[in-house]
Design a protein around this motif. Structure first.
Motif, PDB file in Angstrom:
ATOM      1  N   THR A  76       0.166   5.879  -0.576  1.00  0.00           N
ATOM      2  CA  THR A  76       0.692   6.256  -1.890  1.00  0.00           C
ATOM      3  C   THR A  76       0.087   5.438  -3.024  1.00  0.00           C
ATOM      4  O   THR A  76      -0.044   5.931  -4.145  1.00  0.00           O
ATOM      5  N   ARG A  77      -0.299   4.184  -2.750  1.00  0.00           N
ATOM      6  CA  ARG A  77      -0.970   3.390  -3.789  1.00  0.00           C
ATOM      7  C   ARG A  77      -2.316   4.020  -4.140  1.00  0.00           C
ATOM      8  O   ARG A  77      -2.654   4.172  -5.322  1.00  0.00           O
ATOM      9  N   THR A  78      -3.090   4.397  -3.110  1.00  0.00           N
ATOM     10  CA  THR A  78      -4.383   5.038  -3.344  1.00  0.00           C
ATOM     11  C   THR A  78      -4.201   6.360  -4.073  1.00  0.00           C
ATOM     12  O   THR A  78      -4.977   6.695  -4.984  1.00  0.00           O
ATOM     13  N   ARG A  79      -3.193   7.124  -3.704  1.00  0.00           N
ATOM     14  CA  ARG A  79      -2.949   8.407  -4.360  1.00  0.00           C
ATOM     15  C   ARG A  79      -2.646   8.224  -5.845  1.00  0.00           C
ATOM     16  O   ARG A  79      -3.160   8.973  -6.690  1.00  0.00           O
ATOM     17  N   ALA A  80      -1.837   7.214  -6.166  1.00  0.00           N
ATOM     18  CA  ALA A  80      -1.526   6.952  -7.572  1.00  0.00           C
ATOM     19  C   ALA A  80      -2.780   6.565  -8.349  1.00  0.00           C
ATOM     20  O   ALA A  80      -2.983   6.982  -9.499  1.00  0.00           O
ATOM     21  N   THR A  93      -4.902   9.688  -8.936  1.00  0.00           N
ATOM     22  CA  THR A  93      -4.283  10.530  -9.961  1.00  0.00           C
ATOM     23  C   THR A  93      -4.598  10.022 -11.357  1.00  0.00           C
ATOM     24  O   THR A  93      -4.908  10.800 -12.271  1.00  0.00           O
ATOM     25  N   GLU A  94      -4.546   8.709 -11.539  1.00  0.00           N
ATOM     26  CA  GLU A  94      -4.852   8.140 -12.850  1.00  0.00           C
ATOM     27  C   GLU A  94      -6.338   8.281 -13.185  1.00  0.00           C
ATOM     28  O   GLU A  94      -6.702   8.575 -14.329  1.00  0.00           O
ATOM     29  N   ALA A  95      -7.207   8.095 -12.187  1.00  0.00           N
ATOM     30  CA  ALA A  95      -8.640   8.284 -12.432  1.00  0.00           C
ATOM     31  C   ALA A  95      -8.944   9.730 -12.800  1.00  0.00           C
ATOM     32  O   ALA A  95      -9.795   9.994 -13.670  1.00  0.00           O
ATOM     33  N   GLU A  96      -8.266  10.673 -12.174  1.00  0.00           N
ATOM     34  CA  GLU A  96      -8.426  12.093 -12.520  1.00  0.00           C
ATOM     35  C   GLU A  96      -7.995  12.346 -13.961  1.00  0.00           C
ATOM     36  O   GLU A  96      -8.639  13.113 -14.691  1.00  0.00           O
ATOM     37  N   ARG A  97      -6.923  11.690 -14.375  1.00  0.00           N
ATOM     38  CA  ARG A  97      -6.458  11.857 -15.759  1.00  0.00           C
ATOM     39  C   ARG A  97      -7.507  11.336 -16.739  1.00  0.00           C
ATOM     40  O   ARG A  97      -7.791  11.981 -17.764  1.00  0.00           O
ATOM     41  N   LEU A  98      -8.078  10.182 -16.446  1.00  0.00           N
ATOM     42  CA  LEU A  98      -9.109   9.619 -17.321  1.00  0.00           C
ATOM     43  C   LEU A  98     -10.340  10.513 -17.382  1.00  0.00           C
ATOM     44  O   LEU A  98     -10.946  10.683 -18.446  1.00  0.00           O
ATOM     45  N   LEU A  99     -10.696  11.086 -16.248  1.00  0.00           N
ATOM     46  CA  LEU A  99     -11.898  11.917 -16.164  1.00  0.00           C
ATOM     47  C   LEU A  99     -11.661  13.325 -16.693  1.00  0.00           C
ATOM     48  O   LEU A  99     -12.591  13.969 -17.189  1.00  0.00           O
ATOM     49  N   GLY A 100     -10.414  13.805 -16.596  1.00  0.00           N
ATOM     50  CA  GLY A 100     -10.115  15.172 -16.978  1.00  0.00           C
ATOM     51  C   GLY A 100     -10.592  16.179 -15.944  1.00  0.00           C
ATOM     52  O   GLY A 100     -10.948  17.315 -16.276  1.00  0.00           O
ATOM     53  N   ARG A 101     -10.553  15.752 -14.687  1.00  0.00           N
ATOM     54  CA  ARG A 101     -11.068  16.598 -13.612  1.00  0.00           C
ATOM     55  C   ARG A 101     -10.393  16.197 -12.306  1.00  0.00           C
ATOM     56  O   ARG A 101     -10.125  15.026 -12.064  1.00  0.00           O
ATOM     57  N   THR A 102     -10.115  17.165 -11.436  1.00  0.00           N
ATOM     58  CA  THR A 102      -9.480  16.895 -10.149  1.00  0.00           C
ATOM     59  C   THR A 102     -10.535  16.582  -9.099  1.00  0.00           C
ATOM     60  O   THR A 102     -11.581  17.235  -9.033  1.00  0.00           O
ATOM     61  N   PHE A 103     -10.264  15.574  -8.290  1.00  0.00           N
ATOM     62  CA  PHE A 103     -11.187  15.191  -7.224  1.00  0.00           C
ATOM     63  C   PHE A 103     -10.950  16.018  -5.967  1.00  0.00           C
ATOM     64  O   PHE A 103      -9.819  16.405  -5.661  1.00  0.00           O
ATOM     65  N   VAL A 104     -12.028  16.246  -5.237  1.00  0.00           N
ATOM     66  CA  VAL A 104     -11.955  16.839  -3.897  1.00  0.00           C
ATOM     67  C   VAL A 104     -12.390  15.763  -2.918  1.00  0.00           C
ATOM     68  O   VAL A 104     -13.497  15.233  -3.021  1.00  0.00           O
ATOM     69  N   PRO A 122       0.803  -1.225   0.000  1.00  0.00           N
ATOM     70  CA  PRO A 122       0.000   0.000   0.000  1.00  0.00           C
ATOM     71  C   PRO A 122       0.832   1.270   0.000  1.00  0.00           C
ATOM     72  O   PRO A 122       0.376   2.325  -0.428  1.00  0.00           O
ATOM     73  N   GLY A 123       2.055   1.168   0.459  1.00  0.00           N
ATOM     74  CA  GLY A 123       2.922   2.343   0.494  1.00  0.00           C
ATOM     75  C   GLY A 123       2.730   3.170   1.756  1.00  0.00           C
ATOM     76  O   GLY A 123       1.901   2.868   2.612  1.00  0.00           O
ATOM     77  N   ALA A 124       3.494   4.234   1.841  1.00  0.00           N
ATOM     78  CA  ALA A 124       3.474   5.095   3.020  1.00  0.00           C
ATOM     79  C   ALA A 124       2.197   5.924   3.084  1.00  0.00           C
ATOM     80  O   ALA A 124       1.542   6.169   2.070  1.00  0.00           O
ATOM     81  N   ARG A 125       1.863   6.367   4.278  1.00  0.00           N
ATOM     82  CA  ARG A 125       0.722   7.262   4.458  1.00  0.00           C
ATOM     83  C   ARG A 125       1.139   8.689   4.114  1.00  0.00           C
ATOM     84  O   ARG A 125       2.212   9.148   4.522  1.00  0.00           O
ATOM     85  N   VAL A 126       0.287   9.366   3.369  1.00  0.00           N
ATOM     86  CA  VAL A 126       0.580  10.740   2.951  1.00  0.00           C
ATOM     87  C   VAL A 126      -0.670  11.594   3.142  1.00  0.00           C
ATOM     88  O   VAL A 126      -1.790  11.090   3.159  1.00  0.00           O
ATOM     89  N   SER A 127      -0.460  12.887   3.279  1.00  0.00           N
ATOM     90  CA  SER A 127      -1.577  13.824   3.415  1.00  0.00           C
ATOM     91  C   SER A 127      -1.886  14.425   2.052  1.00  0.00           C
ATOM     92  O   SER A 127      -0.989  14.923   1.363  1.00  0.00           O
ATOM     93  N   THR A 128      -3.146  14.352   1.655  1.00  0.00           N
ATOM     94  CA  THR A 128      -3.591  14.886   0.364  1.00  0.00           C
ATOM     95  C   THR A 128      -4.904  15.619   0.560  1.00  0.00           C
ATOM     96  O   THR A 128      -5.894  15.019   1.000  1.00  0.00           O
ATOM     97  N   GLY A 129      -4.916  16.901   0.244  1.00  0.00           N
ATOM     98  CA  GLY A 129      -6.155  17.665   0.373  1.00  0.00           C
ATOM     99  C   GLY A 129      -6.727  17.678   1.775  1.00  0.00           C
ATOM    100  O   GLY A 129      -7.943  17.709   1.957  1.00  0.00           O
ATOM    101  N   GLY A 130      -5.842  17.614   2.766  1.00  0.00           N
ATOM    102  CA  GLY A 130      -6.293  17.662   4.152  1.00  0.00           C
ATOM    103  C   GLY A 130      -6.705  16.336   4.744  1.00  0.00           C
ATOM    104  O   GLY A 130      -7.141  16.289   5.904  1.00  0.00           O
ATOM    105  N   VAL A 131      -6.603  15.246   3.981  1.00  0.00           N
ATOM    106  CA  VAL A 131      -6.925  13.917   4.509  1.00  0.00           C
ATOM    107  C   VAL A 131      -5.733  12.994   4.291  1.00  0.00           C
ATOM    108  O   VAL A 131      -4.830  13.286   3.505  1.00  0.00           O
ATOM    109  N   VAL A 132      -5.738  11.862   4.985  1.00  0.00           N
ATOM    110  CA  VAL A 132      -4.636  10.906   4.894  1.00  0.00           C
ATOM    111  C   VAL A 132      -5.044   9.719   4.023  1.00  0.00           C
ATOM    112  O   VAL A 132      -6.124   9.150   4.196  1.00  0.00           O
TER     113      VAL A 132
END
Length: 281
Positions: A149-153, A156-167, A136-146
Motif C-alpha cells: 500500500t505504501r508503493t501504491r500511494a 498514485t501521487e506520481a501519476e497525479r504529478l505526471l497527469g497520466r496513469t501508469f501500466v 510498507p503496509g499490506a500487499r495488494v493487487s494492482t493492475g494484475g501485479v502485487v
C-alpha cells in the motif's frame, strides 16, 4: 519565647504540609522522569541502504545518533563487534541486524537486515524510543501485479504529478527466479512501468515524477540488458526491499545508475527524498 498568633499559624500550616508529604498512605508514587533517547527509523533505514554501498565509512547525514543506538544494542546482544559501533550502518551492521531478526524467529523479508518497526521496537525496549516509523503496509493487487500500500500511494501521487496513469509490467514480491530482475522484485517496493505510447520527453517526465515522490527510478533500454524499454523504480526506505533493491537505492543516493556496472546516474536530477519526506515538504 511566645510566637505571635500569625507566626504560630504559619508554623502550624508548614508542619501539616510536611507531615502530609511524608505520609505512607496518601503520597503519590514518584514518576521516573528519565526520558529514553530516540531512534529515527527513517534515518536509520536510509543509512542501512546507503552505507553498505559507500567506498568508505562515511556517515549518512542525520543518521549517526540513531545508528549508534542501534549498534550499541546489537553489541550488547553479542551480535556486533565493538569496533563497528561507529554510526556507519555498513555490511557488518546489516548482517548483525539480520541475525537479530532471525533470533526473533523472523525469516525471509522480515530478516533482510533493514530495521522494521516490530524488530526495532523490540531491540529498543528499555533503551530507546522509535520515532518516524515506516511501514510498507499490506500487499495488494494492482493492475494484475502485487505491490504494497505504501508503493501504491507513491505511484498514485506520481501519476497525479505526471497527469497520466501508469501500466505496470512487473510488481513486487516475486517468488524468485526471474532472470531479468536479478532479485530486485523479490521483495517489496520494486516495480517496472511500461513506456508504451510515451515519447522521449514523456518518459523523462515520468522518471522525474517518480523520483520526486521517493522512488529510485531509471529509464531502462534494451542496450542495458535483456529487457524491453521500461522504467524501473524502487521505493526508497521500503523495509521489505530485497537485498538487490537495497543496493540499487544506495547506489541512487551515491549518483549511480543502479545497474551491475555501477555507472553514473543517467536520469533527471531532482532532490532525493523518501516518500515520507516528500509528504512533509
Amino acid at each position: 519565647m511566645k510566637l505571635p498568633a500569625y507566626a504560630a499559624a504559619l508554623v502550624s500550616a508548614a508542619l501539616v504540609t510536611a507531615l502530609a508529604g511524608t505520609s505512607t498512605t496518601s503520597a503519590a508514587p514518584v514518576a521516573d522522569v528519565r526520558a529514553l533517547p530516540n531512534v529515527n527509523m527513517e534515518a536509520t533505514v536510509k543509512a542501512a541502504q546507503i552505507d553498505p554501498r559507500r567506498p568508505d565509512t562515511a556517515l549518512t547525514p542525520g543518521a549517526k545518533a540513531s545508528v549508534l543506538l542501534v549498534e550499541q544494542a546489537l553489541r550488547d546482544k553479542k551480535l556486533l563487534d565493538a569496533e563497528y559501533v561507529d554510526g556507519h550502518f555498513g555490511t557488518k551492521t546489516v548482517a548483525a541486524y539480520a541475525a537479530y531478526q532471525r533470533s526473533l524467529g523472523y525469516t525471509g523479508l522480515a530478516a533482510n537486515g533493514l530495521p522494521g518497526k516490530a524488530s526495532l521496537t523490540k531491540l529498543g525496549a528499555g533503551r530507546f524510543t522509535v520515532t518516524r516509523v515506516i511501514e510498507p503496509g499490506a500487499r495488494v493487487s494492482t493492475g494484475g501485479v502485487v505491490i504494497n500500500t505504501r508503493t501504491r500511494a507513491m505511484l498514485t501521487e506520481a501519476e497525479r504529478l505526471l497527469g497520466r496513469t501508469f501500466v505496470l509490467d512487473q510488481g513486487s514480491y516475486n517468488p524468485g527466479g526471474d532472470p531479468t530482475s536479478a532479485g530486485t522484485h523479490d521483495g517489496g517496493g520494486a516495480v517496472d512501468i511500461s513506456v508504451k505510447g510515451m515519447d522521449s520527453a514523456t518518459r523523462t517526465k515520468a522518471v522525474r515524477a517518480l523520483r520526486r515522490v521517493g522512488f529510485a527510478a531509471w529509464l531502462r533500454s534494451p542496450e542495458q540488458g535483456d529487457w524491453p524499454w521500461h522504467i524501473h523504480a524502487v521505493a526508497i526506505n521500503d523495509t521489505d526491499l530485497s537485498s538487490q533493491a537495497q543496493h540499487q537505492v544506495g547506489d541512487y543516493y551515491l549518483g549511480r545508475n543502479g545497474l551491475a556496472d555501477r555507472g553514473p546516474d543517467d536520469g533527471p536530477k531532482v532532490p532525493i527524498r523518501t516518500w515520507e519526506e516528500y509528504r512533509r515538504n
